[in-house]
Design a protein around this motif. Structure first.
Motif, PDB file in Angstrom:
ATOM      1  N   SER A 164       0.831  -1.210   0.000  1.00  0.00           N
ATOM      2  CA  SER A 164       0.000   0.000   0.000  1.00  0.00           C
ATOM      3  C   SER A 164       0.860   1.253   0.000  1.00  0.00           C
ATOM      4  CB  SER A 164      -0.930   0.015   1.220  1.00  0.00           C
ATOM      5  OG  SER A 164      -1.786  -1.073   1.198  1.00  0.00           O
ATOM      6  N   ASN A 165       1.934   1.236   0.772  1.00  0.00           N
ATOM      7  CA  ASN A 165       2.835   2.393   0.796  1.00  0.00           C
ATOM      8  C   ASN A 165       3.512   2.599  -0.544  1.00  0.00           C
ATOM      9  OD1 ASN A 165       2.277   3.098   3.444  1.00  0.00           O
ATOM     10  ND2 ASN A 165       3.913   1.817   4.272  1.00  0.00           N
ATOM     11  N   ILE A 166       3.899   1.518  -1.200  1.00  0.00           N
ATOM     12  CA  ILE A 166       4.528   1.628  -2.523  1.00  0.00           C
ATOM     13  C   ILE A 166       3.534   2.192  -3.533  1.00  0.00           C
ATOM     14  CG2 ILE A 166       5.473   0.282  -4.454  1.00  0.00           C
ATOM     15  CD1 ILE A 166       6.769  -1.547  -2.316  1.00  0.00           C
ATOM     16  N   ILE A 167       2.311   1.732  -3.488  1.00  0.00           N
ATOM     17  CA  ILE A 167       1.283   2.243  -4.406  1.00  0.00           C
ATOM     18  C   ILE A 167       1.070   3.736  -4.171  1.00  0.00           C
ATOM     19  CG2 ILE A 167      -1.188   2.157  -4.950  1.00  0.00           C
ATOM     20  CD1 ILE A 167      -1.015  -0.889  -4.447  1.00  0.00           C
ATOM     21  N   ARG A 168       1.020   4.120  -2.897  1.00  0.00           N
ATOM     22  CA  ARG A 168       0.829   5.540  -2.578  1.00  0.00           C
ATOM     23  C   ARG A 168       2.019   6.363  -3.074  1.00  0.00           C
ATOM     24  NH1 ARG A 168      -2.421   8.623   0.946  1.00  0.00           N
ATOM     25  NH2 ARG A 168      -1.328  10.470   1.659  1.00  0.00           N
ATOM     26  N   CYS A 169       3.237   5.847  -2.890  1.00  0.00           N
ATOM     27  CA  CYS A 169       4.432   6.545  -3.386  1.00  0.00           C
ATOM     28  C   CYS A 169       4.371   6.703  -4.904  1.00  0.00           C
ATOM     29  CB  CYS A 169       5.687   5.764  -3.024  1.00  0.00           C
ATOM     30  SG  CYS A 169       6.475   6.300  -1.534  1.00  0.00           S
ATOM     31  N   ALA A 170       4.006   5.648  -5.588  1.00  0.00           N
ATOM     32  CA  ALA A 170       3.947   5.679  -7.050  1.00  0.00           C
ATOM     33  C   ALA A 170       2.903   6.672  -7.522  1.00  0.00           C
ATOM     34  CB  ALA A 170       3.632   4.286  -7.583  1.00  0.00           C
ATOM     35  N   GLN A 171       1.830   6.765  -6.811  1.00  0.00           N
ATOM     36  CA  GLN A 171       0.739   7.655  -7.226  1.00  0.00           C
ATOM     37  C   GLN A 171       1.117   9.125  -7.040  1.00  0.00           C
ATOM     38  OE1 GLN A 171      -2.856   7.017  -5.051  1.00  0.00           O
ATOM     39  NE2 GLN A 171      -4.094   8.149  -6.505  1.00  0.00           N
ATOM     40  N   HIS A 172       1.872   9.422  -5.983  1.00  0.00           N
ATOM     41  CA  HIS A 172       2.149  10.820  -5.658  1.00  0.00           C
ATOM     42  C   HIS A 172       3.535  11.305  -6.078  1.00  0.00           C
ATOM     43  CE1 HIS A 172      -1.574  11.352  -3.532  1.00  0.00           C
ATOM     44  NE2 HIS A 172      -1.362  10.228  -2.859  1.00  0.00           N
ATOM     45  N   ALA A 173       4.387  10.440  -6.554  1.00  0.00           N
ATOM     46  CA  ALA A 173       5.750  10.836  -6.899  1.00  0.00           C
ATOM     47  C   ALA A 173       5.864  11.098  -8.394  1.00  0.00           C
ATOM     48  CB  ALA A 173       6.725   9.738  -6.500  1.00  0.00           C
ATOM     49  N   ASP A 174       6.812  11.954  -8.751  1.00  0.00           N
ATOM     50  CA  ASP A 174       7.110  12.109 -10.163  1.00  0.00           C
ATOM     51  C   ASP A 174       7.937  10.902 -10.606  1.00  0.00           C
ATOM     52  OD1 ASP A 174       9.498  12.599  -8.905  1.00  0.00           O
ATOM     53  OD2 ASP A 174       9.910  14.514  -9.887  1.00  0.00           O
ATOM     54  N   SER A 175       8.173  10.769 -11.881  1.00  0.00           N
ATOM     55  CA  SER A 175       8.825   9.550 -12.376  1.00  0.00           C
ATOM     56  C   SER A 175      10.242   9.392 -11.833  1.00  0.00           C
ATOM     57  CB  SER A 175       8.825   9.530 -13.903  1.00  0.00           C
ATOM     58  OG  SER A 175       9.590  10.609 -14.397  1.00  0.00           O
ATOM     59  N   LYS A 176      11.001  10.475 -11.732  1.00  0.00           N
ATOM     60  CA  LYS A 176      12.370  10.382 -11.211  1.00  0.00           C
ATOM     61  C   LYS A 176      12.348  10.023  -9.722  1.00  0.00           C
ATOM     62  CE  LYS A 176      14.615  13.440 -14.479  1.00  0.00           C
ATOM     63  NZ  LYS A 176      15.423  14.654 -14.662  1.00  0.00           N
ATOM     64  N   GLY A 177      11.457  10.614  -8.985  1.00  0.00           N
ATOM     65  CA  GLY A 177      11.359  10.322  -7.551  1.00  0.00           C
ATOM     66  C   GLY A 177      10.980   8.867  -7.300  1.00  0.00           C
ATOM     67  N   PHE A 178      10.092   8.342  -8.119  1.00  0.00           N
ATOM     68  CA  PHE A 178       9.683   6.956  -7.938  1.00  0.00           C
ATOM     69  C   PHE A 178      10.807   6.005  -8.339  1.00  0.00           C
ATOM     70  CE2 PHE A 178       7.414   3.027  -9.170  1.00  0.00           C
ATOM     71  CZ  PHE A 178       6.867   2.748  -7.933  1.00  0.00           C
ATOM     72  N   GLU A 179      11.556   6.365  -9.396  1.00  0.00           N
ATOM     73  CA  GLU A 179      12.699   5.541  -9.797  1.00  0.00           C
ATOM     74  C   GLU A 179      13.749   5.496  -8.686  1.00  0.00           C
ATOM     75  OE1 GLU A 179      14.289   6.683 -13.616  1.00  0.00           O
ATOM     76  OE2 GLU A 179      12.315   6.501 -14.556  1.00  0.00           O
ATOM     77  N   ARG A 180      13.998   6.642  -8.023  1.00  0.00           N
ATOM     78  CA  ARG A 180      14.936   6.660  -6.899  1.00  0.00           C
ATOM     79  C   ARG A 180      14.428   5.764  -5.762  1.00  0.00           C
ATOM     80  NH1 ARG A 180      14.918  12.153  -5.222  1.00  0.00           N
ATOM     81  NH2 ARG A 180      14.152  12.799  -7.233  1.00  0.00           N
ATOM     82  N   PHE A 181      13.130   5.823  -5.508  1.00  0.00           N
ATOM     83  CA  PHE A 181      12.544   4.985  -4.455  1.00  0.00           C
ATOM     84  C   PHE A 181      12.726   3.498  -4.769  1.00  0.00           C
ATOM     85  CE2 PHE A 181       8.749   2.605  -3.016  1.00  0.00           C
ATOM     86  CZ  PHE A 181       8.934   2.724  -1.641  1.00  0.00           C
ATOM     87  N   ILE A 182      12.480   3.106  -6.017  1.00  0.00           N
ATOM     88  CA  ILE A 182      12.648   1.705  -6.428  1.00  0.00           C
ATOM     89  C   ILE A 182      14.111   1.301  -6.326  1.00  0.00           C
ATOM     90  CG2 ILE A 182      12.474   0.109  -8.385  1.00  0.00           C
ATOM     91  CD1 ILE A 182       9.814   0.703  -7.030  1.00  0.00           C
ATOM     92  N   ASP A 183      15.015   2.201  -6.710  1.00  0.00           N
ATOM     93  CA  ASP A 183      16.466   1.900  -6.607  1.00  0.00           C
ATOM     94  C   ASP A 183      16.887   1.662  -5.153  1.00  0.00           C
ATOM     95  OD1 ASP A 183      16.881   1.992  -9.330  1.00  0.00           O
ATOM     96  OD2 ASP A 183      17.497   4.123  -9.331  1.00  0.00           O
ATOM     97  N   GLN A 184      16.274   2.392  -4.233  1.00  0.00           N
ATOM     98  CA  GLN A 184      16.598   2.205  -2.804  1.00  0.00           C
ATOM     99  C   GLN A 184      16.145   0.814  -2.304  1.00  0.00           C
ATOM    100  OE1 GLN A 184      14.687   5.467  -0.839  1.00  0.00           O
ATOM    101  NE2 GLN A 184      16.301   6.934  -1.373  1.00  0.00           N
ATOM    102  N   LEU A 185      15.142   0.255  -2.942  1.00  0.00           N
ATOM    103  CA  LEU A 185      14.644  -1.053  -2.524  1.00  0.00           C
ATOM    104  C   LEU A 185      15.526  -2.196  -3.016  1.00  0.00           C
ATOM    105  CD1 LEU A 185      10.780  -0.651  -3.070  1.00  0.00           C
ATOM    106  CD2 LEU A 185      12.051  -0.552  -0.914  1.00  0.00           C
ATOM    107  N   LYS A 186      16.349  -1.944  -4.003  1.00  0.00           N
ATOM    108  CA  LYS A 186      17.214  -2.983  -4.538  1.00  0.00           C
ATOM    109  C   LYS A 186      18.295  -3.314  -3.507  1.00  0.00           C
ATOM    110  CE  LYS A 186      16.473  -1.774  -9.343  1.00  0.00           C
ATOM    111  NZ  LYS A 186      17.101  -1.225 -10.557  1.00  0.00           N
ATOM    112  N   ILE A 187      18.681  -4.556  -3.495  1.00  0.00           N
ATOM    113  CA  ILE A 187      19.696  -5.009  -2.542  1.00  0.00           C
ATOM    114  C   ILE A 187      21.053  -4.950  -3.161  1.00  0.00           C
ATOM    115  CG2 ILE A 187      20.494  -6.979  -1.200  1.00  0.00           C
ATOM    116  CD1 ILE A 187      17.616  -7.801  -0.863  1.00  0.00           C
TER     117      ILE A 187
END
Length: 187
Positions: A164-187
């Motif tokens: 749910s938090n990821i969906i909310r982030c994706a909905q409210h973030a711009d494309s670059k911000g969401f890409e940074r968020f996804i990159d932070q999740l990578k191990i």
């Protein structure tokens, strides 16, 4: 009993008898008689007066339940002194607290018109999805079964919260911000 007692399927020794936890695969046999004991108790106070009333009104159910968790026959248990029987009954109630505890939420669920068989298969599926096998579930004690079920449900709810938090982030973030968020999740 603590979590390690439950998880390791330990027994309580009382006057030469081993009082063990009921296994999931025995629940149909155990609950046939133990449900009468559970409904008669209506409290978690196992005083001598409560146990005397319980034994007077439900002696057969008490002895049959005891025979399952003590691996003895009701006839052999009848040969014991009253004090010994009451000590075994107290041990059975304590060791199998997960079964005998008074749970208000459980009573509301029973009042609903949900098919009991499908609830069992749903709970088994929850544990299987969490990595347990059917055989391991059947050989669990009822206490371990309920503890693992609560843990699996908690883990599932945490996953839903994270999604749910990821969906909310994706909905409210711009494309670059969401890409940074996804990159932070990578191990």
């Amino acid at each position: 009993m603590n979590d390690f007692f439950i998880a390791s399927n330990r027994v309580l020794k009382v006057d030469g008898f081993k009082v063990r936890q009921v296994l999931v695969k025995e629940l149909d046999l155990f609950s046939e008689h133990a449900s009468q004991v559970k409904s008669a108790l209506k409290t978690e106070n196992y005083s001598d007066e409560v146990l005397i009333k319980l034994f007077d009104s439900h002696a057969v159910a008490v002895l049959k339940s005891l025979s399952i968790v003590c691996c003895s026959t009701p006839e052999n248990l009848l040969e014991l002194k009253n004090e010994q029987i009451f000590m075994l009954v107290k041990a059975m109630l304590v060791v199998n607290h997960a079964y005998f505890k008074v749970d208000k939420r459980h009573r509301r669920e029973e009042a609903s018109n949900v098919d009991a068989e499908s609830k069992w298969f749903d709970t088994f599926q929850t544990l299987i999805s969490a990595g347990h096998s059917h055989e391991s579930i059947m050989n669990m004690t009822y206490g371990a079964f309920t503890a693992y079920l609560k843990a699996a449900q908690k883990q599932y709810n945490m996953k839903l919260r994270a999604i749910s938090n990821i969906i909310r982030c994706a909905q409210h973030a711009d494309s670059k911000g969401f890409e940074r968020f996804i990159d932070q999740l990578k191990i």
